[in-house]
Each structure stands twice: as structure tokens, then as C-alpha cells.
Design a protein around this motif. Sequence first.
Motif: not given
Length: 319
Positions: A49, A54, A57, A242, A245-246, A274
Motif C-alpha cells: 500500500g 490512497s 487507488v 491500500d 484494496n490493491l 494506478t
Amino acid sequence: MAKPTSPPEETDDNDPTLEALAAKLGKPEPGLLEALLDGTTEARLVERGRQIASSRVLTDMRRLYATAHACWSGASNDKREKLRGFSPELLALAVEQALALERLLDAHESAGQKKDASRATRDAALRERLSRALLLRDQAYEVLRGVAGSSKEAREELSQAVGTAEDPAALARGLAQLAALGKRYLAQKKGPLAVRARLMRLDQDYVERLDEAAEELTQVAKTAAARPAGQKVTSGDLDRTDGINLILLEQIVRVFERANEQDPTIPRLVPIATRRLFSRKIRKKTAETAGGAAAGGGTAGGGTPPDEEDPLEGDDTPV
């Protein structure tokens, strides 16, 4: 899966917001995130992250998740077969985590703004107190100079007491030392020094005022220098979220990439905000596919089999 609630208002361009998607998809079942993250360390999540802001993302997730939902909602059974690896439950989890990141980022930025405002207020209070304390110190020096008389020893003692104003602590120390010297002068009830004290209007109230100014300046300086109480949302919290979520975004993007190879009417989910994390892998895939086709070898698509070199996979380059 919980029953969806009434959807919030959607955006003007008809792309649903994360809140609207969450309402349509419903709340994911408990334990899905833990199962997905099984085997992933906290340090790895934070490190992944940390590589991107953020806000970037979130920008891609808002757009790509809306596209993924629209595609799945209108997909035939044949297209859904090509989207193996994707499910409404996975998207619901991804949207839930995107909303969690959105809330964390809002809280973090709000805390930062409050911290800056608080710092400015404390600094302004310190500057005002310093100005007043300096004026009082200079006045006290003149008063005590008149009381001390003309002897060399008395003048040197006064010079040592006044000190400097190089920082709040030094100025406060000087005020306290001048107050102590004033108390000594007032202790002499007779003689020339006592007469000069009356002429200069040096009294106990004035000496106490010097002491109070020193204490107040010390306190204001401590307040200005103090670090604020620990914020509820830290950079580490954001980095970890982060990272989660990635992982979810990577999985969904990768599935749609494979499905598009089989059926070009299935959209590719192309990251923009991203793209720094994706672009190297996507360029590599394009080159491999072109090279395989030219050579007439490799897999049916002319590329490298997923198990050997997945352009949207990679332990060392998080998406």
C-alpha cells in the motif's frame, strides 16, 4: 449475502458511486476478507500500500468496479463462464473495502487539517506571549537598573539576570531571574537602595507579575511544542488498507484481462490513476503476445502460459 438496501443517488454520468454499488451488491459474508488474506503478512500489506497514494487507488476502483458490475449484470451465461475467477461476492467485498479506504482517507485528511489549524493557533499564541514577555522584560530591566544604582557589581549582576531572548525558555528564565533580583532589592527596607525602589515604583505586585509572566510563557511554549494526541487514523492504517484494496483490484483486473483474451466484447479494466503499478506488466504482456504470434509458438493466444509468466501477476511488483 445480506438483502440490498435502497441505493443511494448515483453520479451524473450514470456510473454508480461506491455507496450505490454496495447497496446493489449487499454486504459480503463474514470471513471472506480473512480467507482472501490468509498467508499474507501485515508487513506485506503495508509495503504494498505504501507504493501509491490512497486517492489514486480510490479513483480507479470507483470507475473499474462500476464497469465490472455493469458487465456482469448484462453478461450472458457464456460470458460469465469466461469471467471465472470473478463473482458478485468478490465485487461486494472489493466495494466494501474501497468504502473503508474512502472513510479512512477522509478521517486522515480531516485530522491533518485540524492538526494544522491547531498548530497555527498554538504558534500564534506563543508569538503573542513572547512579544508581551519581551516588552515586560525590557521594562523590568530599566526599573531594576534604576534601583540597582551605578556600582559596577550591581550592573553586572543585573546583566547576568536579564539573560537573552534566544528562545522562550531563555526569556522565561530571564524574567524569573529579574523577579528574584527584585525580591532581594525589596528585602532592603532602609538605605539608598530602598529609596531608589520607591522612586522606581518597584513593589511586590510588580515582582509577582514578572514571575507569573515567566510561568505563563513556559506553559505556552510547552503547549506549542507538544505533539498532538495520537490520531485515530495513521499513515500505516492507510497503507495497510491500500494494500488490501490493491489485492482485490488486482484479482478483478486480472480476471477481466483473461476474459477479454477469449471474448473481446468483455471489457478490459484498464487502470489509469494506478497505471504506474500496472503499466510495466501490461507492456510486457503486449510484447509477449506480439512475439508469440510472430513466432507461431506458445499458447493459443501466442502469449506465455499464465502459470509461467503472468503479466498481471508478480510477488515482487504489487498491483
